[in-house]
Motif scaffolding. Structure first.
Motif, PDB file in Angstrom:
ATOM      1  N   ASP A  60       0.845  -1.191   0.000  1.00  0.00           N
ATOM      2  CA  ASP A  60       0.000   0.000   0.000  1.00  0.00           C
ATOM      3  C   ASP A  60       0.880   1.240   0.000  1.00  0.00           C
ATOM      4  O   ASP A  60       0.839   2.058   0.917  1.00  0.00           O
ATOM      5  CB  ASP A  60      -0.919  -0.019   1.226  1.00  0.00           C
ATOM      6  N   ARG A  61       1.683   1.391  -1.050  1.00  0.00           N
ATOM      7  CA  ARG A  61       2.656   2.480  -1.100  1.00  0.00           C
ATOM      8  C   ARG A  61       2.017   3.843  -1.321  1.00  0.00           C
ATOM      9  O   ARG A  61       2.604   4.865  -1.034  1.00  0.00           O
ATOM     10  CB  ARG A  61       3.691   2.204  -2.180  1.00  0.00           C
ATOM     11  N   ASP A  62       0.777   3.879  -1.837  1.00  0.00           N
ATOM     12  CA  ASP A  62       0.121   5.162  -2.118  1.00  0.00           C
ATOM     13  C   ASP A  62      -0.258   5.914  -0.843  1.00  0.00           C
ATOM     14  O   ASP A  62      -0.397   7.130  -0.867  1.00  0.00           O
ATOM     15  CB  ASP A  62      -1.133   4.931  -2.966  1.00  0.00           C
ATOM     16  N   SER A  63      -0.409   5.205   0.273  1.00  0.00           N
ATOM     17  CA  SER A  63      -0.827   5.857   1.512  1.00  0.00           C
ATOM     18  C   SER A  63       0.330   6.486   2.277  1.00  0.00           C
ATOM     19  O   SER A  63       0.124   7.127   3.294  1.00  0.00           O
ATOM     20  CB  SER A  63      -1.535   4.839   2.417  1.00  0.00           C
ATOM     21  N   LEU A  64       1.541   6.341   1.798  1.00  0.00           N
ATOM     22  CA  LEU A  64       2.719   6.846   2.498  1.00  0.00           C
ATOM     23  C   LEU A  64       2.993   8.305   2.150  1.00  0.00           C
ATOM     24  O   LEU A  64       2.614   8.785   1.090  1.00  0.00           O
ATOM     25  CB  LEU A  64       3.943   6.011   2.124  1.00  0.00           C
ATOM     26  N   THR A  65       3.705   8.978   3.034  1.00  0.00           N
ATOM     27  CA  THR A  65       4.160  10.330   2.711  1.00  0.00           C
ATOM     28  C   THR A  65       5.177  10.231   1.578  1.00  0.00           C
ATOM     29  O   THR A  65       5.721   9.150   1.305  1.00  0.00           O
ATOM     30  CB  THR A  65       4.824  10.997   3.934  1.00  0.00           C
ATOM     31  N   GLU A  66       5.457  11.328   0.950  1.00  0.00           N
ATOM     32  CA  GLU A  66       6.371  11.336  -0.200  1.00  0.00           C
ATOM     33  C   GLU A  66       7.744  10.770   0.167  1.00  0.00           C
ATOM     34  O   GLU A  66       8.315   9.960  -0.558  1.00  0.00           O
ATOM     35  CB  GLU A  66       6.521  12.760  -0.746  1.00  0.00           C
ATOM     36  N   GLU A  67       8.273  11.181   1.311  1.00  0.00           N
ATOM     37  CA  GLU A  67       9.594  10.729   1.735  1.00  0.00           C
ATOM     38  C   GLU A  67       9.623   9.214   1.939  1.00  0.00           C
ATOM     39  O   GLU A  67      10.505   8.522   1.440  1.00  0.00           O
ATOM     40  CB  GLU A  67       9.998  11.444   3.027  1.00  0.00           C
ATOM     41  N   PHE A  68       8.646   8.702   2.683  1.00  0.00           N
ATOM     42  CA  PHE A  68       8.589   7.250   2.912  1.00  0.00           C
ATOM     43  C   PHE A  68       8.304   6.503   1.623  1.00  0.00           C
ATOM     44  O   PHE A  68       8.839   5.431   1.377  1.00  0.00           O
ATOM     45  CB  PHE A  68       7.529   6.908   3.964  1.00  0.00           C
ATOM     46  N   SER A  69       7.445   7.069   0.804  1.00  0.00           N
ATOM     47  CA  SER A  69       7.084   6.432  -0.458  1.00  0.00           C
ATOM     48  C   SER A  69       8.308   6.248  -1.354  1.00  0.00           C
ATOM     49  O   SER A  69       8.488   5.196  -1.972  1.00  0.00           O
ATOM     50  CB  SER A  69       6.024   7.267  -1.180  1.00  0.00           C
ATOM     51  N   GLN A  70       9.168   7.252  -1.417  1.00  0.00           N
ATOM     52  CA  GLN A  70      10.384   7.141  -2.230  1.00  0.00           C
ATOM     53  C   GLN A  70      11.293   6.021  -1.731  1.00  0.00           C
ATOM     54  O   GLN A  70      11.837   5.251  -2.508  1.00  0.00           O
ATOM     55  CB  GLN A  70      11.141   8.469  -2.229  1.00  0.00           C
ATOM     56  N   ILE A  71      11.449   5.944  -0.428  1.00  0.00           N
ATOM     57  CA  ILE A  71      12.314   4.908   0.145  1.00  0.00           C
ATOM     58  C   ILE A  71      11.717   3.524  -0.081  1.00  0.00           C
ATOM     59  O   ILE A  71      12.417   2.594  -0.496  1.00  0.00           O
ATOM     60  CB  ILE A  71      12.550   5.168   1.649  1.00  0.00           C
ATOM     61  N   VAL A  72      10.420   3.372   0.170  1.00  0.00           N
ATOM     62  CA  VAL A  72       9.764   2.078  -0.029  1.00  0.00           C
ATOM     63  C   VAL A  72       9.830   1.685  -1.497  1.00  0.00           C
ATOM     64  O   VAL A  72      10.103   0.523  -1.831  1.00  0.00           O
ATOM     65  CB  VAL A  72       8.311   2.111   0.502  1.00  0.00           C
ATOM     66  N   ASN A  73       9.607   2.626  -2.407  1.00  0.00           N
ATOM     67  CA  ASN A  73       9.707   2.326  -3.844  1.00  0.00           C
ATOM     68  C   ASN A  73      11.123   1.905  -4.231  1.00  0.00           C
ATOM     69  O   ASN A  73      11.312   1.001  -5.048  1.00  0.00           O
ATOM     70  CB  ASN A  73       9.269   3.525  -4.678  1.00  0.00           C
ATOM     71  N   ARG A  74      12.119   2.564  -3.655  1.00  0.00           N
ATOM     72  CA  ARG A  74      13.512   2.212  -3.940  1.00  0.00           C
ATOM     73  C   ARG A  74      13.807   0.775  -3.472  1.00  0.00           C
ATOM     74  O   ARG A  74      14.402  -0.025  -4.187  1.00  0.00           O
ATOM     75  CB  ARG A  74      14.454   3.201  -3.260  1.00  0.00           C
ATOM     76  N   ILE A  75      13.352   0.438  -2.271  1.00  0.00           N
ATOM     77  CA  ILE A  75      13.554  -0.920  -1.753  1.00  0.00           C
ATOM     78  C   ILE A  75      12.797  -1.932  -2.603  1.00  0.00           C
ATOM     79  O   ILE A  75      13.317  -3.007  -2.924  1.00  0.00           O
ATOM     80  CB  ILE A  75      13.130  -1.011  -0.270  1.00  0.00           C
ATOM     81  N   TYR A  76      11.579  -1.589  -2.985  1.00  0.00           N
ATOM     82  CA  TYR A  76      10.776  -2.480  -3.834  1.00  0.00           C
ATOM     83  C   TYR A  76      11.500  -2.756  -5.155  1.00  0.00           C
ATOM     84  O   TYR A  76      11.575  -3.899  -5.614  1.00  0.00           O
ATOM     85  CB  TYR A  76       9.405  -1.839  -4.094  1.00  0.00           C
ATOM     86  N   GLU A  77      12.074  -1.726  -5.759  1.00  0.00           N
ATOM     87  CA  GLU A  77      12.819  -1.873  -7.012  1.00  0.00           C
ATOM     88  C   GLU A  77      14.080  -2.720  -6.800  1.00  0.00           C
ATOM     89  O   GLU A  77      14.426  -3.558  -7.633  1.00  0.00           O
ATOM     90  CB  GLU A  77      13.185  -0.505  -7.588  1.00  0.00           C
ATOM     91  N   LEU A  78      14.760  -2.508  -5.690  1.00  0.00           N
ATOM     92  CA  LEU A  78      15.940  -3.331  -5.379  1.00  0.00           C
ATOM     93  C   LEU A  78      15.548  -4.795  -5.206  1.00  0.00           C
ATOM     94  O   LEU A  78      16.237  -5.691  -5.697  1.00  0.00           O
ATOM     95  CB  LEU A  78      16.638  -2.818  -4.122  1.00  0.00           C
ATOM     96  N   ASP A  79      14.416  -5.053  -4.532  1.00  0.00           N
ATOM     97  CA  ASP A  79      13.923  -6.427  -4.395  1.00  0.00           C
ATOM     98  C   ASP A  79      13.666  -7.049  -5.766  1.00  0.00           C
ATOM     99  O   ASP A  79      14.009  -8.209  -6.009  1.00  0.00           O
ATOM    100  CB  ASP A  79      12.625  -6.468  -3.580  1.00  0.00           C
TER     101      ASP A  79
END
Length: 156
Positions: A60-79
């Motif tokens: 549920d990455r859309d519910s995150l703040t911009e800062e957290f969303s960027q980090i979670v997206n980066r980790i998701y891409e690394l995975d």
């Protein structure tokens, strides 16, 4: 003899002073090591916290703040990249002669022509392969190959 007693007292005082300095340095080193250990534990706790947070929010990455969303997206891409690389490792083997990555089902290395294993037959008793055909054995081969992975013939 008073002279020798003075030297003895001076040496004793110097020895005690050196001993005190050594204790102070030792205590300082112990405290420094303890601080480093605690800092490492803190870092590991942050990593653990971040891992838990990521696990809770990766779907549920859309519910995150911009800062957290960027980090979670980066980790998701690394995975995703890690999984792709793992699949690549699983789907390849390496030539014992030239150490080139070759498809798992290859009988011959597609670069140096070295026989790497016995041919695998499909359900019809034919050698399996992919894409263009070898002029000698008729099996399909990849365009970039220099040798047929089934019969070892150089590709023209």
């Amino acid at each position: 003899m008073a002279f020798l007693e003075d030297i003895d007292r001076t040496l004793t005082a110097l020895g005690q002073g050196a001993l005190q300095k050594t204790k102070e340095i030792s205590n300082h080193a112990k405290v420094s090591i303890t601080i480093k250990s605690l800092e490492e534990q803190k870092k590991e706790s942050f990593v653990e916290l971040g891992s838990i947070y990521y696990s809770l929010h990766k779907k549920d990455r859309d519910s995150l703040t911009e800062e957290f969303s960027q980090i979670v997206n980066r980790i998701y891409e690394l995975d995703r990249q890690i999984e792709e690389l793992k699949e690549q490792i699983i789907s390849e083997s390496y030539c014992p002669n030239c150490n080139t990555a070759i498809p798992l089902n290859s009988v011959f290395c597609n670069v140096c022509g070295t026989r790497v294993k016995e041919a695998a037959l499909d359900n019809d008793g034919m050698l399996s392969a992919e894409q263009k055909k070898c002029s000698q054995c008729g099996n399909e081969i990849d365009e970039h190959q220099l040798f047929c992975t089934y019969c070892g013939r150089p590709v023209k």
